[in-house]
Motif scaffolding. Structure first.
Motif, short mmCIF file in Angstrom:
data_model
loop_
_atom_site.label_atom_id
_atom_site.label_comp_id
_atom_site.label_asym_id
_atom_site.label_seq_id
_atom_site.Cartn_x
_atom_site.Cartn_y
_atom_site.Cartn_z
N ASP A 129 0.82 -1.21 0.00
CA ASP A 129 0.00 0.00 0.00
C ASP A 129 0.85 1.26 0.00
O ASP A 129 0.33 2.37 -0.08
N ASP A 130 2.17 1.11 0.13
CA ASP A 130 3.08 2.25 0.18
C ASP A 130 3.70 2.46 -1.20
O ASP A 130 4.52 1.67 -1.65
N GLU A 131 3.31 3.53 -1.88
CA GLU A 131 3.80 3.79 -3.23
C GLU A 131 5.31 3.99 -3.27
O GLU A 131 5.97 3.66 -4.27
N LYS A 132 5.88 4.53 -2.20
CA LYS A 132 7.33 4.72 -2.16
C LYS A 132 8.05 3.37 -2.24
O LYS A 132 9.09 3.25 -2.90
N GLN A 133 7.49 2.37 -1.57
CA GLN A 133 8.12 1.05 -1.59
C GLN A 133 7.93 0.39 -2.96
O GLN A 133 8.82 -0.35 -3.43
N ILE A 134 6.81 0.66 -3.61
CA ILE A 134 6.59 0.13 -4.96
C ILE A 134 7.62 0.72 -5.92
O ILE A 134 8.22 0.00 -6.73
N GLU A 135 7.85 2.02 -5.85
CA GLU A 135 8.83 2.67 -6.71
C GLU A 135 10.24 2.21 -6.38
O GLU A 135 11.08 2.04 -7.27
N TRP A 136 10.51 2.03 -5.07
CA TRP A 136 11.86 1.58 -4.66
C TRP A 136 12.18 0.21 -5.25
O TRP A 136 13.28 -0.01 -5.76
N LYS A 148 11.83 -13.39 -4.85
CA LYS A 148 10.45 -13.51 -4.40
C LYS A 148 10.06 -12.26 -3.64
O LYS A 148 10.70 -11.91 -2.64
N ILE A 149 9.02 -11.60 -4.12
CA ILE A 149 8.51 -10.40 -3.45
C ILE A 149 7.39 -10.83 -2.53
O ILE A 149 6.42 -11.46 -2.97
N ILE A 150 7.51 -10.48 -1.27
CA ILE A 150 6.55 -10.92 -0.26
C ILE A 150 5.83 -9.71 0.33
O ILE A 150 6.46 -8.83 0.92
N LEU A 151 4.52 -9.69 0.15
CA LEU A 151 3.72 -8.58 0.68
C LEU A 151 3.39 -8.84 2.15
O LEU A 151 3.05 -9.95 2.54
N GLY A 154 -1.42 -5.09 1.59
CA GLY A 154 -1.74 -4.62 0.25
C GLY A 154 -2.61 -5.58 -0.52
O GLY A 154 -2.89 -6.70 -0.08
N ASN A 155 -3.05 -5.12 -1.70
CA ASN A 155 -3.90 -5.90 -2.58
C ASN A 155 -3.03 -6.65 -3.58
O ASN A 155 -2.29 -6.04 -4.36
N LEU A 156 -3.11 -7.98 -3.55
CA LEU A 156 -2.25 -8.79 -4.41
C LEU A 156 -2.42 -8.48 -5.89
O LEU A 156 -1.44 -8.38 -6.63
N ARG A 157 -3.65 -8.32 -6.32
CA ARG A 157 -3.90 -8.07 -7.75
C ARG A 157 -3.33 -6.72 -8.17
O ARG A 157 -2.65 -6.61 -9.20
N GLU A 158 -3.58 -5.68 -7.38
CA GLU A 158 -3.12 -4.35 -7.73
C GLU A 158 -1.60 -4.27 -7.76
O GLU A 158 -1.02 -3.70 -8.70
N VAL A 159 -0.94 -4.85 -6.76
CA VAL A 159 0.53 -4.79 -6.72
C VAL A 159 1.13 -5.65 -7.82
O VAL A 159 2.15 -5.31 -8.41
#
Length: 205
Positions: A129-136, A148-151, A154-159
């Motif tokens: 849910d943190d856009e900064k982490q998505i961009e990082w 392997k990216i482990i949430l 957050g929403n699995l489909r969106e990420v």
């Protein structure tokens, strides 16, 4: 052959000892509400005025939402870079043998998995849910081919759509507890030239 488990049961001729002891004190009818009736009432309140199709659609939506967004593990965002080691060694609790009966690990023996196989992967823990982490994570360069990216949230489909890769979810925070992860984003891989894991936190400013 499938095993069957049978509970021993002792039968006593209880009817032999049956006796009318009379009534002691007043008797009241049990007032506790039937559990099924209570559930039925709650469902009626929740779906009152809706058609069967609407109810089915709402139930389906809730099931999908729960599957796409499992119960989260909330961790703070790392503010500074840090690094520590993790020893994956464990003590064998009982003798372990292969299919031929040959013992390969004795009770009390300390075993390091790296003595048998390399880790050869990178685990990345983020809050989806943190856009900064998505961009990082888009700019992060792992040192292994297997990633392997482990949430943790957050929403699995969106990420998945944002990162265009398969994702995993740390159910009940099992890995967070195992490795003592305190903040995100965190990365776990093999410590160079050592039989240890490396756990790094990356500060996002």
């Amino acid at each position: 052959m499938k095993k069957r488990y049978i509970l021993p049961v002792l039968f006593f001729p209880l009817c032999v000892f049956a006796k009318d002891l009379g009534t002691i004190g007043d008797i009241w009818e049990i007032q506790e509400q039937n559990l099924l009736s209570l559930i039925d009432e709650r469902l009626k309140e929740q779906f009152e005025g809706k058609s069967e199709e609407e109810i089915q659609a709402e139930v389906k939506k809730r099931v999908e939402e729960n599957a796409l967004r499992p119960p989260p593990v909330y961790l703070p965002v790392a503010t500074v870079d840090s690094e520590r080691s993790f020893d994956p060694s464990y003590t064998v609790e009982r003798d372990l043998a292969d299919h031929k009966g040959q013992i390969f690990a004795r009770k009390g023996q300390v075993v390091n998995p790296f003595d048998t196989v390399p880790f050869a992967r990178t685990l990345i823990f983020i809050d989806g849910d943190d856009e900064k982490q998505i961009e990082w994570i888009k700019s992060f360069k792992p040192e292994t081919q297997m990633v392997k990216i482990i949430l943790l949230n957050g929403n699995l489909r969106e990420v998945t759509e944002k990162l265009d890769t398969d994702l995993y979810f740390d159910q009940n925070g099992a890995l967070v507890k195992r490795f003592g992860i305190k903040a995100v984003p965190s990365v776990i891989d093999e410590m160079p030239n050592q039989k240890l894991l490396r756990i790094r936190e990356f500060g996002l400013k």
